[in-house]
Design a protein around this motif. Structure first.
Motif, PDB file in Angstrom:
ATOM      1  N   ASN A 243       0.840  -1.193   0.000  1.00  0.00           N
ATOM      2  CA  ASN A 243       0.000   0.000   0.000  1.00  0.00           C
ATOM      3  C   ASN A 243       0.875   1.241   0.000  1.00  0.00           C
ATOM      4  N   LEU A 244       0.592   2.174  -0.921  1.00  0.00           N
ATOM      5  CA  LEU A 244       1.359   3.404  -1.018  1.00  0.00           C
ATOM      6  C   LEU A 244       0.411   4.601  -1.095  1.00  0.00           C
ATOM      7  N   ARG A 245       0.983   5.800  -0.904  1.00  0.00           N
ATOM      8  CA  ARG A 245       0.153   6.995  -0.761  1.00  0.00           C
ATOM      9  C   ARG A 245      -0.161   7.696  -2.076  1.00  0.00           C
ATOM     10  N   SER A 246       0.502   7.334  -3.164  1.00  0.00           N
ATOM     11  CA  SER A 246       0.232   7.998  -4.440  1.00  0.00           C
ATOM     12  C   SER A 246       0.425   7.002  -5.582  1.00  0.00           C
ATOM     13  N   ARG A 247      -0.223   7.317  -6.717  1.00  0.00           N
ATOM     14  CA  ARG A 247      -0.063   6.463  -7.892  1.00  0.00           C
ATOM     15  C   ARG A 247       1.387   6.492  -8.374  1.00  0.00           C
ATOM     16  N   GLU A 248       2.028   7.662  -8.256  1.00  0.00           N
ATOM     17  CA  GLU A 248       3.422   7.790  -8.678  1.00  0.00           C
ATOM     18  C   GLU A 248       4.317   6.853  -7.870  1.00  0.00           C
ATOM     19  N   ALA A 250       3.352   4.096  -6.387  1.00  0.00           N
ATOM     20  CA  ALA A 250       3.012   2.721  -6.758  1.00  0.00           C
ATOM     21  C   ALA A 250       3.690   2.328  -8.067  1.00  0.00           C
ATOM     22  N   GLU A 251       3.666   3.237  -9.058  1.00  0.00           N
ATOM     23  CA  GLU A 251       4.321   2.954 -10.338  1.00  0.00           C
ATOM     24  C   GLU A 251       5.832   2.859 -10.169  1.00  0.00           C
TER      25      GLU A 251
END
Length: 323
Positions: A243-248, A250-251
């Motif tokens: 789980n991460l806080r931004s799509r950036e 995660a990518e």
């Protein structure tokens, strides 16, 4: 019902601010929490992020302990896969000797960052034998029970496992540690019940639950402040997920892992948001529903003044309810 209220802090860096200001806000947050009667103040471990300054909870805990008088302080948690259990035992025994009966040693199994930071943290480890979290936790427990890791404080640090699965609950029970379910990352009621159930079935003591919570002077302003809070769960083709806080982020995690077959699922985590009385009522209901004696509040709003006001409103709401 009666339960403790505690806090989890990441030392967030608001846009346009800097790490020095974020860390000063953490100390001010802890001092305010102590005045308001909060039970614990836990410090998270995150690596390689421009959004948080809390990379070393054991160092920050020493500073917060020196800046407060009564509140319990600890790690929420040390990401044990990166470190020598012996060194972790030494560090927290030293903290416990510096601040008797106020130190919590919390551990977790998440990487606390993206693959590049994990690789840097584990550069000296054998890459063909990934760290086994349960084995590391058992080794750490052994050092905390033995006399090799010194100093030997009068009161040992309290041991806490932070997890998000029945396996974590069962491990905490087997070790005889306290257990906190990470409901701020996964609020699925069935998973919470299964994890707390595994802990209780294994003989664990009263567990705790971590949740997102934020209060403001009006319910509308509180909801507006947390409206953009998101969690991005990236799942790699080999099944690993984070789980991460931004799509950036995660990518970036997938790129650094060398994976092109990943998926990202965006969710809006449940944040208990409202007036102090609203939040207090929701916390009361959660404590009763899951039969926990402690709730650990993670505030998703980075502004230091707003965070301090939030915990004041929640504490005042609790006192009003008791009255």
């Amino acid at each position: 019902m009666t339960y403790f209220l505690s806090l989890l802090d990441k030392s967030p860096i608001p846009g346009g601010s800097n790490p020095e200001r974020a860390l000063a806000d953490t100390v001010a947050y802890a001092r305010h929490a102590e005045k308001l009667g909060y039970h614990r103040f836990w410090l998270a471990e995150h690596h390689g992020s421009a959004e948080v300054a809390g990379v070393a909870p054991e160092i920050l805990a020493a500073w917060v302990l020196a800046s407060t008088e009564r509140i319990r302080v600890g790690s929420g948690g040390v990401m044990l896969q990166h470190y020598s259990p012996f060194k972790v035992a030494e560090t927290f025994r030293l903290l416990a000797a510096l601040a008797p009966d106020r130190v919590d040693l919390g551990i977790g199994r998440a990487p606390g960052g993206l693959p590049q930071t994990t690789q840097a943290l584990q550069a000296r480890l054998d890459k063909s034998a990934p760290p086994d979290f349960a084995a590391l936790a058992e080794e750490l427990d052994g050092h905390l029970n033995g006399e090799l890791a010194r100093p030997l404080p009068r009161v040992a640090p309290r041991r806490v496992l932070l997890g998000g699965s029945p396996d974590s609950g069962a491990l905490a029970a087997r070790l005889g540690w306290d257990f906190v379910f990470a409901g701020h990352f996964n609020g699925d009621a069935a998973l919470i019940e299964a994890s707390l159930g595994a802990y209780r079935t294994g003989g664990g003591r009263a567990p705790a639950l971590a949740v997102h919570a934020f209060a403001a002077t009006s319910a509308a302003s509180a909801r507006d402040a947390v409206r953009e809070t998101r969690i991005f769960r990236v799942t790699l083709s080999d099944g690993r997920a984070l789980n991460l806080r931004s799509r950036e982020q995660a990518e970036s995690f997938a790129r650094q892992a060398g994976d092109s077959g990943f998926t990202i699922r965006e969710t809006q985590p449940h944040v208990i948001a409202g007036s102090g009385e609203d939040v207090r009522a929701a916390l009361d209901a959660l404590a009763e529903r899951f039969d926990v004696n402690e709730l650990v509040l993670d505030n998703p709003v980075p502004d230091g003044a707003a965070r301090r006001l939030s915990i004041e409103l929640i504490a005042t709401g609790t006192r009003r309810a008791a009255a």
